[in-house]
Design an enzyme around this catalytic site. Structure first.
Site, PDB file in Angstrom:
ATOM      1  N   GLY A  47       5.685 -10.571  44.952  1.00  0.00           N
ATOM      2  CA  GLY A  47       6.697 -10.976  45.917  1.00  0.00           C
ATOM      3  C   GLY A  47       7.261 -12.333  45.557  1.00  0.00           C
ATOM      4  O   GLY A  47       6.605 -13.130  44.880  1.00  0.00           O
ATOM      5  N   GLN A  52      11.643 -20.268  46.480  1.00  0.00           N
ATOM      6  CA  GLN A  52      10.791 -20.519  45.317  1.00  0.00           C
ATOM      7  C   GLN A  52      11.612 -20.718  44.042  1.00  0.00           C
ATOM      8  O   GLN A  52      11.105 -21.216  43.045  1.00  0.00           O
ATOM      9  CB  GLN A  52       9.807 -19.358  45.103  1.00  0.00           C
ATOM     10  CG  GLN A  52       8.771 -19.253  46.213  1.00  0.00           C
ATOM     11  CD  GLN A  52       7.783 -18.134  45.931  1.00  0.00           C
ATOM     12  OE1 GLN A  52       7.987 -17.009  46.324  1.00  0.00           O
ATOM     13  NE2 GLN A  52       6.710 -18.455  45.223  1.00  0.00           N
ATOM     14  N   CYS A  94      -0.363 -17.846  44.780  1.00  0.00           N
ATOM     15  CA  CYS A  94       1.078 -17.963  44.939  1.00  0.00           C
ATOM     16  C   CYS A  94       1.665 -18.509  43.644  1.00  0.00           C
ATOM     17  O   CYS A  94       1.101 -19.418  43.041  1.00  0.00           O
ATOM     18  CB  CYS A  94       1.379 -18.918  46.097  1.00  0.00           C
ATOM     19  SG  CYS A  94       3.130 -19.208  46.350  1.00  0.00           S
ATOM     20  N   LEU A  95       2.792 -17.956  43.245  1.00  0.00           N
ATOM     21  CA  LEU A  95       3.447 -18.415  42.013  1.00  0.00           C
ATOM     22  C   LEU A  95       3.856 -19.874  42.128  1.00  0.00           C
ATOM     23  O   LEU A  95       4.040 -20.557  41.124  1.00  0.00           O
ATOM     24  CB  LEU A  95       4.679 -17.547  41.716  1.00  0.00           C
ATOM     25  CG  LEU A  95       4.382 -16.070  41.405  1.00  0.00           C
ATOM     26  CD1 LEU A  95       5.669 -15.261  41.411  1.00  0.00           C
ATOM     27  CD2 LEU A  95       3.654 -15.929  40.085  1.00  0.00           C
ATOM     28  N   HIS A 136       3.092 -13.431  53.715  1.00  0.00           N
ATOM     29  CA  HIS A 136       3.106 -14.553  52.762  1.00  0.00           C
ATOM     30  C   HIS A 136       4.551 -14.928  52.401  1.00  0.00           C
ATOM     31  O   HIS A 136       4.917 -16.106  52.391  1.00  0.00           O
ATOM     32  CB  HIS A 136       2.304 -14.139  51.517  1.00  0.00           C
ATOM     33  CG  HIS A 136       2.250 -15.159  50.422  1.00  0.00           C
ATOM     34  ND1 HIS A 136       1.081 -15.753  50.005  1.00  0.00           N
ATOM     35  CD2 HIS A 136       3.230 -15.678  49.632  1.00  0.00           C
ATOM     36  CE1 HIS A 136       1.355 -16.610  49.023  1.00  0.00           C
ATOM     37  NE2 HIS A 136       2.648 -16.584  48.772  1.00  0.00           N
ATOM     38  N   GLU A 137       5.375 -13.906  52.144  1.00  0.00           N
ATOM     39  CA  GLU A 137       6.763 -14.175  51.740  1.00  0.00           C
ATOM     40  C   GLU A 137       7.604 -14.688  52.917  1.00  0.00           C
ATOM     41  O   GLU A 137       8.449 -15.574  52.741  1.00  0.00           O
ATOM     42  CB  GLU A 137       7.415 -12.930  51.129  1.00  0.00           C
ATOM     43  CG  GLU A 137       6.708 -12.336  49.910  1.00  0.00           C
ATOM     44  CD  GLU A 137       6.344 -13.352  48.845  1.00  0.00           C
ATOM     45  OE1 GLU A 137       7.073 -14.347  48.670  1.00  0.00           O
ATOM     46  OE2 GLU A 137       5.303 -13.160  48.186  1.00  0.00           O
ATOM     47  N   HIS A 140       7.045 -18.240  53.378  1.00  0.00           N
ATOM     48  CA  HIS A 140       7.846 -19.048  52.447  1.00  0.00           C
ATOM     49  C   HIS A 140       9.205 -19.384  53.060  1.00  0.00           C
ATOM     50  O   HIS A 140       9.685 -20.506  52.971  1.00  0.00           O
ATOM     51  CB  HIS A 140       8.099 -18.290  51.133  1.00  0.00           C
ATOM     52  CG  HIS A 140       7.010 -18.471  50.100  1.00  0.00           C
ATOM     53  ND1 HIS A 140       6.622 -19.696  49.625  1.00  0.00           N
ATOM     54  CD2 HIS A 140       6.246 -17.563  49.443  1.00  0.00           C
ATOM     55  CE1 HIS A 140       5.664 -19.544  48.715  1.00  0.00           C
ATOM     56  NE2 HIS A 140       5.409 -18.250  48.583  1.00  0.00           N
TER      57      HIS A 140
END
Ligand code: NI
Length: 175
Positions: A47, A52, A94-95, A136-137, A140
């Site tokens: 995701g 991001q 997380c990226l 999670h997304e 963000h």
């Protein structure tokens, strides 16, 4: 395949900022979505939220099987969690948070409403990893990282480690 974007990492301020509602889905939106998808698959991740890659619009992409030959990209614009229940503990990474993973407890079921990339309303019911991914997304998009869900001690330890890494010239490993 679209060009990929640079994935921004904590403590970049755009990651801690609430994103704006998308009023208009146009060519630029489609380009952004394609670029986000390419970036997510290249990472690889399951995701990615627009902030991001430095864009403060409420847009996210996800694909629970990003490495499969039959990828199935999903796009959500202006997503809202309208119902949640249950409880799941899942080890998240997380990226945008390099070199850190931790168990996070969240609802195990969510119902999410939003629109797809064509502006059509969608309702999604998600459980387990799918539910974790969406929460999670959506976090963000609200300027919230999974770091905000871990214990104060763990977060403090990570910040200390990150400070050291940044002093040495920045983190080199990407999740
Ligand atoms: Ni993330």
């Amino acid at each position: 395949m679209s060009e990929t974007y640079k994935i921004l990492t904590y403590p970049e301020s755009v990651l801690l900022t609430k994103s704006d509602v998308v009023e208009n889905i146009d060519e630029d939106t489609q380009k952004l979505i394609d670029g986000m998808a390419a970036t997510m698959y290249a990472a690889p991740g399951i995701g990615l939220a627009a902030n991001q890659v430095g864009n403060l619009q409420r847009i996210l992409v996800y694909d629970l099987s990003p490495q499969d030959k039959d990828r199935n990209l999903s796009v959500l614009i202006n997503p809202e969690i309208v119902h949640s229940e249950g409880k799941i503990e899942y080890e998240e990474g997380c990226l945008s948070v390099v070199d850190f993973a931790s168990e996070v407890t969240r609802p195990s079921y969510v119902k999410v409403q939003g629109v797809d990339r064509h502006g059509n309303p969608v309702t999604i019911e998600a459980e387990d990893l799918f539910a974790v991914c969406l929460q999670h997304e959506i976090d963000h998009l609200n300027g919230v990282l999974f770091l905000d869900h871990v214990s104060t001690l763990k977060r403090a330890m990570y910040k200390k480690k990150l400070k050291k890494m940044l002093k040495k010239g920045g983190p080199v490993t990407k999740l």
